[in-house]
Design an enzyme around this catalytic site. Structure first.
Site, PDB file in Angstrom:
ATOM      1  N   GLU A  24       0.845  -1.191   0.000  1.00 25.32           N
ATOM      2  CA  GLU A  24       0.000   0.000   0.000  1.00 25.32           C
ATOM      3  C   GLU A  24       0.881   1.241   0.000  1.00 25.32           C
ATOM      4  O   GLU A  24       2.104   1.168   0.167  1.00 25.32           O
ATOM      5  CB  GLU A  24      -0.969  -0.016   1.178  1.00 25.32           C
ATOM      6  CG  GLU A  24      -1.990  -1.148   1.080  1.00 25.32           C
ATOM      7  CD  GLU A  24      -3.134  -1.024   2.052  1.00 25.32           C
ATOM      8  OE1 GLU A  24      -3.234   0.007   2.737  1.00 25.32           O
ATOM      9  OE2 GLU A  24      -3.936  -1.968   2.134  1.00 25.32           O
ATOM     10  N   HIS A  31      -9.336  10.131   2.344  1.00 26.15           N
ATOM     11  CA  HIS A  31      -8.916   9.047   1.462  1.00 26.15           C
ATOM     12  C   HIS A  31      -9.026   9.529   0.027  1.00 26.15           C
ATOM     13  O   HIS A  31     -10.048  10.095  -0.368  1.00 26.15           O
ATOM     14  CB  HIS A  31      -9.784   7.810   1.667  1.00 26.15           C
ATOM     15  CG  HIS A  31      -9.164   6.559   1.139  1.00 26.15           C
ATOM     16  ND1 HIS A  31      -9.041   6.309  -0.212  1.00 26.15           N
ATOM     17  CD2 HIS A  31      -8.608   5.500   1.769  1.00 26.15           C
ATOM     18  CE1 HIS A  31      -8.442   5.137  -0.379  1.00 26.15           C
ATOM     19  NE2 HIS A  31      -8.171   4.632   0.804  1.00 26.15           N
ATOM     20  N   ARG A  49      -1.051   9.574   1.384  1.00 26.00           N
ATOM     21  CA  ARG A  49      -2.456   9.859   1.087  1.00 26.00           C
ATOM     22  C   ARG A  49      -2.749  11.344   0.957  1.00 26.00           C
ATOM     23  O   ARG A  49      -3.563  11.749   0.128  1.00 26.00           O
ATOM     24  CB  ARG A  49      -3.344   9.240   2.164  1.00 26.00           C
ATOM     25  CG  ARG A  49      -3.519   7.751   1.995  1.00 26.00           C
ATOM     26  CD  ARG A  49      -4.421   7.173   3.040  1.00 26.00           C
ATOM     27  NE  ARG A  49      -4.672   5.756   2.771  1.00 26.00           N
ATOM     28  CZ  ARG A  49      -5.321   4.950   3.597  1.00 26.00           C
ATOM     29  NH1 ARG A  49      -5.780   5.431   4.736  1.00 26.00           N
ATOM     30  NH2 ARG A  49      -5.517   3.691   3.287  1.00 26.00           N
ATOM     31  N   HIS A  86     -11.770  10.096   5.860  1.00 27.43           N
ATOM     32  CA  HIS A  86     -11.518   8.671   6.083  1.00 27.43           C
ATOM     33  C   HIS A  86     -11.007   8.343   7.476  1.00 27.43           C
ATOM     34  O   HIS A  86     -11.383   7.310   8.032  1.00 27.43           O
ATOM     35  CB  HIS A  86     -10.506   8.186   5.036  1.00 27.43           C
ATOM     36  CG  HIS A  86     -10.242   6.711   5.082  1.00 27.43           C
ATOM     37  ND1 HIS A  86     -11.239   5.777   4.908  1.00 27.43           N
ATOM     38  CD2 HIS A  86      -9.096   6.006   5.276  1.00 27.43           C
ATOM     39  CE1 HIS A  86     -10.714   4.560   4.993  1.00 27.43           C
ATOM     40  NE2 HIS A  86      -9.429   4.670   5.223  1.00 27.43           N
ATOM     41  N   ARG A 118      -1.621   9.491   8.532  1.00 27.01           N
ATOM     42  CA  ARG A 118      -1.531   8.054   8.838  1.00 27.01           C
ATOM     43  C   ARG A 118      -0.985   7.264   7.659  1.00 27.01           C
ATOM     44  O   ARG A 118      -1.438   7.418   6.522  1.00 27.01           O
ATOM     45  CB  ARG A 118      -2.913   7.523   9.210  1.00 27.01           C
ATOM     46  CG  ARG A 118      -2.948   6.012   9.432  1.00 27.01           C
ATOM     47  CD  ARG A 118      -4.339   5.566   9.831  1.00 27.01           C
ATOM     48  NE  ARG A 118      -5.296   5.741   8.752  1.00 27.01           N
ATOM     49  CZ  ARG A 118      -5.757   4.743   7.981  1.00 27.01           C
ATOM     50  NH1 ARG A 118      -5.301   3.519   8.140  1.00 27.01           N
ATOM     51  NH2 ARG A 118      -6.641   4.981   7.042  1.00 27.01           N
TER      52      ARG A 118
END
Length: 510
Positions: free
Chosen positions: A111, A226, A271, A330, A365
């Site tokens: 990811e 997100h 992100r 998100h 995060r």
């Protein structure tokens, strides 16, 4: 009723804590059924842990610190990430079955911003639901856990500066639970935004409870959006997991341009970087799509069965057509300020999972570190609670709400969402923040159905006003650069209200 330990919330952090506390009696309060309406159960990607042969906790720490944009607490991050492999073993002991390759090794996914494949998943892209289901089965078969479903915690009871219990509500009836040890594990803030991938009933209940009880908050301005929510008119917004990009899917606009190609990390940049790039494309009038046709084709169906179903429900075949996407709220990196044992600044109050600010995530995060944090901090809180003094004997408690009356109506967020979505979204400015603060303060002061959500939203706005820089998930159009020093902000409710009230006359005069 009296109980040695009260846990509020039945996501992964709360469930793990309840199981790890056995055989100590625990009352687990959840506003729906066990594990239902929780962000944990909606997690698609999985849980990050350095369990691969080519990986180490140090490498995961380095990725986490980079993603956190200078604001992580390195000691806290180290403490959590070194426990990640043990967290996987803990989950497996409680019945979780992670997906494996043909050779029996974990099937590890890549990811964004990870340098290794280290994300474990269960049942493909149903990881959160699979983990929660296994933990719920264990909770239901554990005699020491008393489950109180369809119950809302409305206030914490504080006597002489320490926790004395919980005022709860079920079916319109209020009652008290006496305890000097309470763990908040209530999830995030999705209900404060019009476009969110999280349960709409989550408005930061744990943050509200802790703040009203006198606990210090931290990092409230850092909200993660997100990048790839499914761009359809739905609430909550269906999530297109980052794992799809990890398999090679690319972002294109409606002109077929791959606009992330020149960005370091491309589609797998942190992100906040990807979300702002998509936001910029949409602001220019373009549509944005995630294209998995070349990298997965019909293999998309087996790798991402839940996302396939989501897309098909919207009339999209992800194997043969690009998926329309847009950013959506998100995750919340901020929350209740806690130490390495999940203790808040109020004696007898712990917090774990998304409602807590441990310092692991910093300003942004790292993908799939959230479930890792939930398991580890849930277990750490349980160990610290178990080591605390023996529970006080049953006693009568005079229930008071310090300084404010308790609303008799169910909290609502309908008046809060437009303010937050317009002024505290992907890109912020002083002008917007200074419009949001007096509006939110008015809802808080009116003490109606939206007062509790307004408290949490107001904290986010005040923290955002104080951070005059762009860092991680907090982007300011009027302050596009980072300050040389990264400083975490911490404050309690009184300071938040003072800032808001000092600003409000200025905002109104402008």
């Amino acid at each position: 009723m009296n109980t040695p330990v009260i846990i509020i919330g039945s996501g992964i952090a709360g469930l793990v804590a309840a199981l790890e506390l056995a055989p100590l009696p625990v009352t687990l309060i959840t506003r729906a059924g066990a594990g239902e309406k929780t962000s944990s159960a909606w997690a698609q990607g999985g849980i990050a842990a350095a369990v691969g042969a080519d990986d180490t906790p140090q490498l995961q720490l380095e990725d986490t610190l980079r993603a956190g944009d200078g604001l992580c607490d390195p000691a806290a991050a180290t403490a959590i990430l070194t426990r990640a492999p043990a967290a996987i073993q803990l989950l497996e002991r409680h019945g979780v079955r992670f997906d494996r390759n043909g050779d029996g090794a974990y099937a590890l996914a890549l990811e964004a911003a990870h340098c290794r494949r280290r994300v474990l998943h269960a049942e493909g892209d149903r990881s959160g639901a699979a983990i929660v289901a296994a933990l719920v089965r264990q909770v239901l078969s554990t005699p020491s856990i008393r489950l109180m479903t369809n119950t809302s915690a409305r206030r914490l009871i504080v006597n002489e500066g320490r926790i004395a219990g919980v005022l709860a509500e079920k079916s319109g009836r209020f009652f008290t639970l006496a305890s000097d040890r309470v763990l908040l594990a209530t999830g995030g803030i999705g209900g404060l935004y019009a476009a969110s991938t999280n349960p709409p009933g989550n408005f930061g209940q744990g943050v509200m409870l802790a703040a009203r009880a006198g606990a210090r908050l931290a990092d409230m301005e850092f909200v993660q959006f997100h990048p790839t929510g499914l761009a359809v008119n739905a609430r909550p917004v269906p999530l297109i997991s980052e794992a799809v990009r990890g398999e090679g899917a690319v972002l294109i606009n409606d002109h077929g341009e791959r606009f992330m190609a020149g960005t370091k990390g491309g589609e797998l940049a942190p992100r906040d970087v990807v979300a702002r790039a998509i936001f910029a494309e949409i602001s220019r009038g373009n549509k944005v799509f995630l294209d998995a046709r070349a990298c997965l084709g019909t293999g998309f169906y087996a790798r991402f069965p839940a996302i396939t179903a989501i897309c098909r429900q919207a009339g999209i075949d992800p194997a043969h057509a690009p998926i329309p996407v847009a950013p959506a709220q998100h995750y919340h990196m901020g929350g209740i300020d806690v130490d390495d044992n999940a203790r808040s600044s109020v004696s007898g109050l712990w917090a774990a999972g998304e409602c807590a600010a441990t310092g692991l995530h910093g300003a942004n995060r790292l993908a799939s570190n959230s479930l890792t944090e939930a398991v580890v901090t849930g277990a750490l809180a349980a160990a610290d609670i178990a080591a605390a003094a023996e529970a006080a004997p049953a006693r009568a408690i005079a229930v008071t709400d310090p300084g404010r009356s308790l609303p008799s109506v169910t909290p609502t967020t309908g008046n809060i969402r437009p303010i937050m979505s317009r002024h505290l979204g992907v890109l912020r400015s002083a002008e917007g923040i200074h419009q949001a603060i007096p509006a939110l303060l008015a809802h808080y002061d009116a003490d109606g159905a939206d007062a509790d959500p307004a408290l949490v939203a107001l904290a986010i706005a005040v923290f955002a006003d104080l951070r005059d820089e762009t860092r991680g998930g907090h982007a300011r159009a009027d302050f596009p650069q980072k300050r040389p020093a990264a400083i975490r902000n911490r404050m309690g409710l009184d300071a938040i209200l003072d800032h808001a009230r000092n600003l409000t006359p200025l905002a109104r005069s402008a």
